[in-house]
Design a protein around this motif. Structure first.
Motif, PDB file in Angstrom:
ATOM      1  N   PRO A  28       0.667  -0.944   0.002  1.00 42.10           N
ATOM      2  CA  PRO A  28      -0.113   0.152   0.427  1.00 42.10           C
ATOM      3  C   PRO A  28       0.936   1.333  -0.162  1.00 42.10           C
ATOM      4  O   PRO A  28       0.787   2.474  -0.544  1.00 42.10           O
ATOM      5  CB  PRO A  28      -0.952  -0.017   1.582  1.00 42.10           C
ATOM      6  CG  PRO A  28      -0.934  -1.316   1.915  1.00 42.10           C
ATOM      7  CD  PRO A  28       0.820  -2.116   1.201  1.00 42.10           C
ATOM      8  N   SER A  49      -5.297   4.149   0.121  1.00 38.63           N
ATOM      9  CA  SER A  49      -5.943   3.584  -1.134  1.00 38.63           C
ATOM     10  C   SER A  49      -4.997   2.614  -1.913  1.00 38.63           C
ATOM     11  O   SER A  49      -3.749   2.519  -1.990  1.00 38.63           O
ATOM     12  CB  SER A  49      -7.303   3.471  -1.973  1.00 38.63           C
ATOM     13  OG  SER A  49      -7.683   4.282  -1.839  1.00 38.63           O
ATOM     14  N   GLY A  51      -2.480  -1.012  -2.950  1.00 38.99           N
ATOM     15  CA  GLY A  51      -1.736  -2.559  -2.064  1.00 38.99           C
ATOM     16  C   GLY A  51      -2.805  -3.817  -3.389  1.00 38.99           C
ATOM     17  O   GLY A  51      -3.382  -3.869  -2.997  1.00 38.99           O
ATOM     18  N   SER A  53      -3.167  -7.095  -2.599  1.00 36.34           N
ATOM     19  CA  SER A  53      -4.269  -8.383  -1.453  1.00 36.34           C
ATOM     20  C   SER A  53      -5.297  -7.254  -1.281  1.00 36.34           C
ATOM     21  O   SER A  53      -6.291  -7.851  -1.671  1.00 36.34           O
ATOM     22  CB  SER A  53      -3.295  -8.251  -0.411  1.00 36.34           C
ATOM     23  OG  SER A  53      -3.150  -7.543   0.681  1.00 36.34           O
ATOM     24  N   PHE A  54      -5.315  -5.683  -1.011  1.00 39.12           N
ATOM     25  CA  PHE A  54      -6.596  -4.942  -1.287  1.00 39.12           C
ATOM     26  C   PHE A  54      -7.182  -5.117  -2.653  1.00 39.12           C
ATOM     27  O   PHE A  54      -8.530  -5.364  -3.293  1.00 39.12           O
ATOM     28  CB  PHE A  54      -6.137  -4.014  -0.415  1.00 39.12           C
ATOM     29  CG  PHE A  54      -6.045  -3.977   1.067  1.00 39.12           C
ATOM     30  CD1 PHE A  54      -6.241  -4.279   1.792  1.00 39.12           C
ATOM     31  CD2 PHE A  54      -4.365  -3.527   0.325  1.00 39.12           C
ATOM     32  CE1 PHE A  54      -5.935  -4.454   3.600  1.00 39.12           C
ATOM     33  CE2 PHE A  54      -4.052  -3.781   2.421  1.00 39.12           C
ATOM     34  CZ  PHE A  54      -4.828  -4.211   2.933  1.00 39.12           C
ATOM     35  N   ARG A  58     -11.365  -6.342  -3.786  1.00 45.91           N
ATOM     36  CA  ARG A  58     -12.025  -5.551  -4.428  1.00 45.91           C
ATOM     37  C   ARG A  58     -12.191  -5.916  -6.185  1.00 45.91           C
ATOM     38  O   ARG A  58     -13.837  -6.592  -6.649  1.00 45.91           O
ATOM     39  CB  ARG A  58     -11.493  -4.461  -4.376  1.00 45.91           C
ATOM     40  CG  ARG A  58     -12.172  -3.338  -5.443  1.00 45.91           C
ATOM     41  CD  ARG A  58     -13.596  -3.249  -4.983  1.00 45.91           C
ATOM     42  NE  ARG A  58     -13.180  -1.862  -3.948  1.00 45.91           N
ATOM     43  CZ  ARG A  58     -14.078  -1.456  -3.702  1.00 45.91           C
ATOM     44  NH1 ARG A  58     -15.173  -2.652  -2.722  1.00 45.91           N
ATOM     45  NH2 ARG A  58     -14.513  -0.387  -2.335  1.00 45.91           N
ATOM     46  N   ARG A 290      -5.579   2.540  -7.549  1.00 43.30           N
ATOM     47  CA  ARG A 290      -5.680   2.902  -5.846  1.00 43.30           C
ATOM     48  C   ARG A 290      -7.509   2.879  -6.441  1.00 43.30           C
ATOM     49  O   ARG A 290      -8.266   2.862  -5.268  1.00 43.30           O
ATOM     50  CB  ARG A 290      -5.494   4.553  -6.396  1.00 43.30           C
ATOM     51  CG  ARG A 290      -4.029   4.782  -5.468  1.00 43.30           C
ATOM     52  CD  ARG A 290      -3.477   6.192  -5.762  1.00 43.30           C
ATOM     53  NE  ARG A 290      -3.766   6.287  -6.858  1.00 43.30           N
ATOM     54  CZ  ARG A 290      -3.465   7.537  -7.428  1.00 43.30           C
ATOM     55  NH1 ARG A 290      -3.711   8.440  -6.416  1.00 43.30           N
ATOM     56  NH2 ARG A 290      -3.006   7.651  -7.894  1.00 43.30           N
ATOM     57  N   ASN A 320      -7.537   0.701   1.931  1.00 38.43           N
ATOM     58  CA  ASN A 320      -6.978  -0.085   2.587  1.00 38.43           C
ATOM     59  C   ASN A 320      -6.800  -0.061   4.329  1.00 38.43           C
ATOM     60  O   ASN A 320      -6.630  -0.635   5.273  1.00 38.43           O
ATOM     61  CB  ASN A 320      -6.174  -0.500   2.193  1.00 38.43           C
ATOM     62  CG  ASN A 320      -4.584   0.771   2.287  1.00 38.43           C
ATOM     63  OD1 ASN A 320      -4.829   1.615   3.394  1.00 38.43           O
ATOM     64  ND2 ASN A 320      -3.931   1.114   1.440  1.00 38.43           N
ATOM     65  N   GLU A 322      -5.439   1.814   6.294  1.00 36.22           N
ATOM     66  CA  GLU A 322      -4.194   1.913   6.313  1.00 36.22           C
ATOM     67  C   GLU A 322      -4.116   3.673   6.900  1.00 36.22           C
ATOM     68  O   GLU A 322      -4.222   4.267   6.370  1.00 36.22           O
ATOM     69  CB  GLU A 322      -2.911   2.094   5.735  1.00 36.22           C
ATOM     70  CG  GLU A 322      -2.669   0.745   4.958  1.00 36.22           C
ATOM     71  CD  GLU A 322      -1.152   0.127   5.148  1.00 36.22           C
ATOM     72  OE1 GLU A 322      -0.598   0.605   6.074  1.00 36.22           O
ATOM     73  OE2 GLU A 322      -1.217  -0.957   5.151  1.00 36.22           O
ATOM     74  N   PRO A 334     -12.753  -0.467   5.190  1.00 37.32           N
ATOM     75  CA  PRO A 334     -11.469  -0.803   4.694  1.00 37.32           C
ATOM     76  C   PRO A 334     -11.652  -2.339   4.164  1.00 37.32           C
ATOM     77  O   PRO A 334     -12.929  -3.227   4.572  1.00 37.32           O
ATOM     78  CB  PRO A 334     -10.596  -1.219   5.719  1.00 37.32           C
ATOM     79  CG  PRO A 334     -11.213   0.129   6.798  1.00 37.32           C
ATOM     80  CD  PRO A 334     -12.662  -0.075   6.217  1.00 37.32           C
ATOM     81  N   ALA A 337      -7.575  -7.937   3.408  1.00 39.77           N
ATOM     82  CA  ALA A 337      -6.269  -8.384   2.199  1.00 39.77           C
ATOM     83  C   ALA A 337      -6.533  -9.411   1.875  1.00 39.77           C
ATOM     84  O   ALA A 337      -6.967 -10.798   3.077  1.00 39.77           O
ATOM     85  CB  ALA A 337      -5.367  -8.343   3.353  1.00 39.77           C
TER      86      ALA A 337
END
Length: 559
Positions: A28, A49, A51, A53-54, A58, A290, A320, A322, A334, A337
């Protein structure tokens, strides 16, 4: 033509899920996107936004909502990547995209950063054999690299000797009752923004002409639903899901496209916009994972074409969590992951950690890329100073670096201003080697004049000069006459047209990249170290006794 309600019953719904300009951003980092502030929707707030794994989560959510789907990239999947991907020749990004289930990707200009053969290896698999600084190949869990399980497409990159396409121009996805054709293209400006020697065997033709040719071929094969996936972009205002005052190259290209092309997925400018122009969706999902573009279409089962008035498009963030406030979390929950993708990223992050976390110096403040009125910036001054310093052994008197090679501001990730190797790599990720050449004073002036092209003078590529070199340019000067006479100074002395000077540049510039053709004429070429190694060596030496402060004094003046 308007369809009747009964006709809609004979349509096939399909979802297109698209990303662009991922650039190997597996982690991220500090990536964020401006979203409407839930407390005041008329204003925006930054939402962390991205990363891999995220992003995977999505995409899986979007897949689950529509059984018929396809996942697309508009290019620059890799290149100019952070250390976790770049240290391993971007093989981790290909591995991650395989696991995410990417179906097809257009070629972007950064896919050519290390040349055609390096691109083909990433597509087809196999270990890299040529050593490049600290970089490693085939570092996956199985010790192999199998290449991409998705297809690369581009219609406008052709082999010079045969006129055949480098990769397939098109890719077709078939569903029950529907076929959708995807045509790839990359900006025709690619030869000026990558190392020319790496692409000597191919040529880049006009985007719209190539796309239109292959659209006709798809139609001849019975494919009527057609999507152009173009690595070129533009600008628009109003937020990442709006389209106010659209402008730029992609919109010029779209005006030349055959009416048969229903959707244009764009890239390159790292902007988020969602436009409908003349009934055709034109959109881009910013960069770095993102945002994700979602285009829900319906394909007429009888004609095979997209029912355009039924198309729905949107850009959605990839939150994400963070460093996100409770208020933002409530409005933009969020994503969890994806464990499979997270494990791949963690594998490479752990391999990179010993080098990534190595301290290379200390800085007193960020070295940013905010340009002075003349066009130079603090990071550019630092990098040019570093390159001149390490090549003094080859007689270097001045160094120039290109602004496109400066990918992010240099910030300290450690306490007390400590800069790590990963911080430096993020600013200088290309792995270009330095060279010191001999130019005359007249050639130096021509080099500076080549910062402006004849056709797009407003898009100057301002070279960043090292300490001791200064000059003045005039904004109203004609092409080839912008540098003020006798303003070029080296160590306080006027540069003499007939005198020789030793100049350090990276191999991208030395090969004529960014249109600096005069550098090909440089004599007495002497090879130097890799750019990031020059930067880390300089940082370590210059900050040995106290943190290094940014030089805020412009070296270029604008009249």
């Amino acid at each position: 033509m308007l369809c009747t309600p009964s006709a809609f019953a004979q349509t096939v719904p399909v979802r297109i899920i698209a990303i662009n300009d991922f650039h190997g951003h597996l982690e991220p980092g500090d990536n964020a996107i401006a979203v409407p502030d839930p407390a005041n929707p008329a204003t925006t707030v930054l939402l962390r936004s991205g990363g891999a794994s995220f992003l995977a989560t999505r995409i899986n959510q979007l897949r689950a909502e529509q059984a018929r789907h396809v996942v697309v990239s508009s290019g620059d999947l890799f290149g100019a990547s952070p250390l976790t991907s770049g240290l391993f020749h971007d093989e981790p990004t290909v591995e991650v995209m395989n696991a995410i289930g990417l179906d097809v990707s257009a070629l972007g200009n950064h896919e050519f950063d290390h040349g055609v053969q390096a691109l083909l290896r990433l597509a087809n698999g196999g270990c890299a054999t040529a050593p490049v600084a600290n970089r490693r190949s085939c570092a996956g869990a199985d010790g192999k690299f199998s290449g991409a399980r998705f297809s690369f497409v581009s219609s406008n990159v052709l082999y010079r000797n045969s006129n055949q396409p480098l990769v397939s121009p098109t890719w077709v996805k078939a569903f029950n009752g529907a076929r959708i054709g995807f045509i790839g293209a990359v900006t025709r400006a690619t030869p000026s923004i990558v190392v020319p020697s790496g692409i000597a065997e191919v040529r880049f033709v006009a985007e719209a002409k190539a796309i239109n040719q292959h659209a006709r071929e798809l139609q001849a094969q019975g494919v009527q639903a057609i999507v152009a996936v173009v690595h070129e972009g533009g600008e628009a205002e109003g937020g990442f899901d709006a389209c106010r005052n659209p402008r730029g190259a992609i919109f010029d290209i779209a005006r030349e496209l055959d009416p048969a092309i229903d959707i244009v997925l764009s890239a390159h400018t790292h902007r988020g916009y969602n436009c409908v122009i003349d009934g055709r969706v034109i959109m881009q999902a910013a960069s770095y994972g993102r945002l994700v573009s979602v285009v829900d279409i319906e394909v007429d089962a009888a004609s095979g074409d997209i029912v355009r008035e039924r198309t729905r498009a949107r850009n959605v963030p990839v939150p994400n969590g963070e460093r996100t406030s409770y208020r933002l979390r409530a409005a933009y929950p969020p994503l969890p992951a994806d464990p499979k993708i997270a494990a791949i990223v963690e594998h490479y992050r752990n391999l990179a950690a010993p080098l990534a976390q190595r301290p290379v110096g200390r800085i007193a403040a960020d070295f940013d890329r905010r340009a002075s009125s003349g066009g130079d910036n603090a990071l550019g001054r630092l990098v040019a100073d570093a390159q001149r310093s390490v090549t003094r052994v080859h007689g270097a008197q001045v160094a120039f670096t290109n602004p496109g090679g400066l990918r992010t501001d240099l910030r300290a990730s450690g306490t007390d201003g400590v800069v790590t190797y990963a911080d430096a790599f993020a600013s200088q990720p290309f792995g270009n080697s330095l060279m010191t050449i001999t130019l005359t004073g007249a050639q130096l002036k021509l080099l500076l004049e080549q910062q402006w092209s004849a056709t797009r003078p407003e898009r100057a590529r301002m070279l960043q000069p090292s300490h001791g070199f200064a000059y003045t340019w005039q904004a109203n000067g004609s092409h080839g006459n912008r540098i003020v006479e006798d303003s070029m100074q080296l160590e306080g002395r006027t540069v003499v047209p007939t005198q020789s000077y030793r100049v350090t540049v990276n191999n991208f510039l030395g090969d004529g990249g960014d249109g600096f053709r005069v550098l090909r004429e440089g004599a007495d070429r002497t090879a130097g170290p890799i750019d990031v190694d020059a930067l880390t060596e300089y940082l370590q030496t210059a900050s040995a006794t106290q943190p290094l402060a940014p030089d805020r004094t412009p070296r270029i003046k604008r009249r």
